[in-house]
Structures are given as C-alpha cells and as structure tokens.
Motif scaffolding. Sequence first.
Motif, PDB file in Angstrom:
ATOM      1  N   LEU A  50      46.053  47.529  48.975  1.00  0.00           N
ATOM      2  CA  LEU A  50      44.986  46.646  48.492  1.00  0.00           C
ATOM      3  C   LEU A  50      45.523  45.771  47.369  1.00  0.00           C
ATOM      4  CD1 LEU A  50      42.212  49.371  48.324  1.00  0.00           C
ATOM      5  CD2 LEU A  50      42.569  47.707  50.154  1.00  0.00           C
ATOM      6  N   HIS A  51      45.502  44.461  47.583  1.00  0.00           N
ATOM      7  CA  HIS A  51      46.036  43.561  46.562  1.00  0.00           C
ATOM      8  C   HIS A  51      44.990  43.267  45.490  1.00  0.00           C
ATOM      9  CE1 HIS A  51      43.921  39.880  47.768  1.00  0.00           C
ATOM     10  NE2 HIS A  51      44.326  40.042  49.033  1.00  0.00           N
ATOM     11  N   GLY A  52      45.454  42.604  44.441  1.00  0.00           N
ATOM     12  CA  GLY A  52      44.596  42.331  43.306  1.00  0.00           C
ATOM     13  C   GLY A  52      43.933  40.969  43.372  1.00  0.00           C
ATOM     14  N   PHE A  53      43.529  40.475  42.220  1.00  0.00           N
ATOM     15  CA  PHE A  53      42.809  39.210  42.050  1.00  0.00           C
ATOM     16  C   PHE A  53      43.765  38.172  41.466  1.00  0.00           C
ATOM     17  CE2 PHE A  53      40.532  36.556  38.895  1.00  0.00           C
ATOM     18  CZ  PHE A  53      39.627  35.915  39.721  1.00  0.00           C
ATOM     19  N   PRO A  54      43.946  37.048  42.170  1.00  0.00           N
ATOM     20  CA  PRO A  54      43.346  36.627  43.439  1.00  0.00           C
ATOM     21  C   PRO A  54      44.165  37.027  44.668  1.00  0.00           C
ATOM     22  CG  PRO A  54      44.557  34.794  42.527  1.00  0.00           C
ATOM     23  CD  PRO A  54      44.719  35.922  41.534  1.00  0.00           C
ATOM     24  N   GLY A  55      45.314  37.672  44.483  1.00  0.00           N
ATOM     25  CA  GLY A  55      46.127  38.106  45.617  1.00  0.00           C
ATOM     26  C   GLY A  55      47.470  37.429  45.704  1.00  0.00           C
TER      27      GLY A  55
END
Length: 276
Positions: A50-55
């Motif tokens: 699962l990536h973070g914000f914004p990716g």
Amino acid sequence: MPDPFAADPPRDPDFPATTPALTFDSGGVPLHGVLHVPAGRGPHPVVVLLHGFPGNERNFDLAQVLRRAGYASLVFHYRGSWGVGGSWSWGHVLEDTAAVVAGLRDEGLAAAHRLDPRRPVLIGHSLGGFAALMTAAAEPSVAAVASVAGFDFGTVAALCRADPGVRAGYVEAFAGELGPLRGTSGEALVGEMEAAGDSWRLAGFAPLLADRPVLLIGTGLDAVTPYDVHHEPVVAAYRAQPVEHLEHHLFPTDHALSDHRVTLARTIVDFLARCP
C-alpha cells in the motif's frame, strides 16, 4: 531457494513468473494494479503493498524482492489517483484496501495466478501504513501486517484541533501534493481527518492486532512522520497491550527510506519468514 537479494530464482517453464495487470472494483470504480507472481506451481502467499500520499513511491523494489522470495506481491492505485476514476479521500483509501483484500479471495483469480488467498499480508508506507494497520484490525483474515513510517491520522487530527497554526500547515502541505489526485482539497482532507478523530489513532488498533504478527518501522530523520509522534507512541501502546508478535525498528533515514531500501527489504523478508 537462491538469495532474493543476490540472484534470480531458476525459471520454471511450466509455471513461469508473470506480471499481469489486474483490476479490482471498489465503489463502482476499477482500481488498477500490478501483480508480481513467482515461478512455481504455488499456491503462493500474497502480499499487498500500500503506497502513501500521493503515491510517488510505489515500492516496486519491495514487490520484486518479495517475488524472488516466493511471495506474490500486488501494487495498486487508490480511487482518484494517478488516472484512476473516482475521487480521492482518506476514507476511499480504506474502502479500496478492503475491496482489494476481498477481491484477492476470488477463487477464479487465485486459480488463474496460482495464489493462496487465505492469509494475505498487508505492508504499507506512510498513509499506506495507516491503511494496512486499520484494515488488518478490521479484517481477521489478514495474517500479518507491517507499517513503514506510518502516518498516525488520529494523533495529527488532535494536533490540528488544538492549534490553528498546525492545522493551516497541514492544509497547505496536503494541498501541495494534489497534482496526481482528483476530487479533493487540502481543506477537505484535514476536515475528514478531524471528523474521524481518535477512531483513526494507530495506538487504538492494538487490541484487534494482539494475536497477529505486526512490524512497525520508524524513520529517525523524517519530517513527514516524526518518530516521536508517529512511531514511538504506537510501539509503546502495542507493547503494553501486548501485541504478542510485535517487531519494531527505528532506522536513521528519511521518510522514503531513500538510503535504507535494502535494509527495509531484508527486514520485511525476515519478518515474513518468522510469521506463523
């Protein structure tokens, strides 16, 4: 098996490694993902990254190492990001993660890609770390979970409510990352976080994770998720619960673990190898 950090595994002509593109429905929106399937008959255990914000950092290096170590690894984008339809919100990230975990249980998909859908693992970075822990807490079928530089939304929400200056800083910071996202604003994202409040505190998930392997990795040179706010209080709460199979580390690196990628991968592979 060859060392996944030094060599590729031998090719299996009957069951070769593959990298198919997949889609998962979430709220009527198709989420685009890439699955990294190891060679061999399987069925292979599945790890969702699962990536973070914004990716910007999608952790494909981890996906490849995990494949060489015998795990099928999935990377995907959430709604409203990087060309995926729908609108971005923190709540949609949680819904999308739950939808992907449910989608991986599909018998047809599992058979087509030689997957073992019974005991998925969630590994997330930053926002993804929050989503991994929260989803695992709500979904007992998740066998193990790892949070890397996890962002503690409940704690930050309290800081924003207590200090208008801190709140304004987060509105500005979130607004500055919206280039690849659609349907939201810095103000909307802070407001959603504040509305969720303490229900999004990472420490609060400890009772629901008490009987599963949990890996928490903090980043000691990180201005995005400072370890004294986002890591150490969570470790303390999980140790106090206790979370029986807790492992935790604090690495002297930045938010993206820019100079600790091999260390990160080794830590994750070793953690998974010890999971029951």
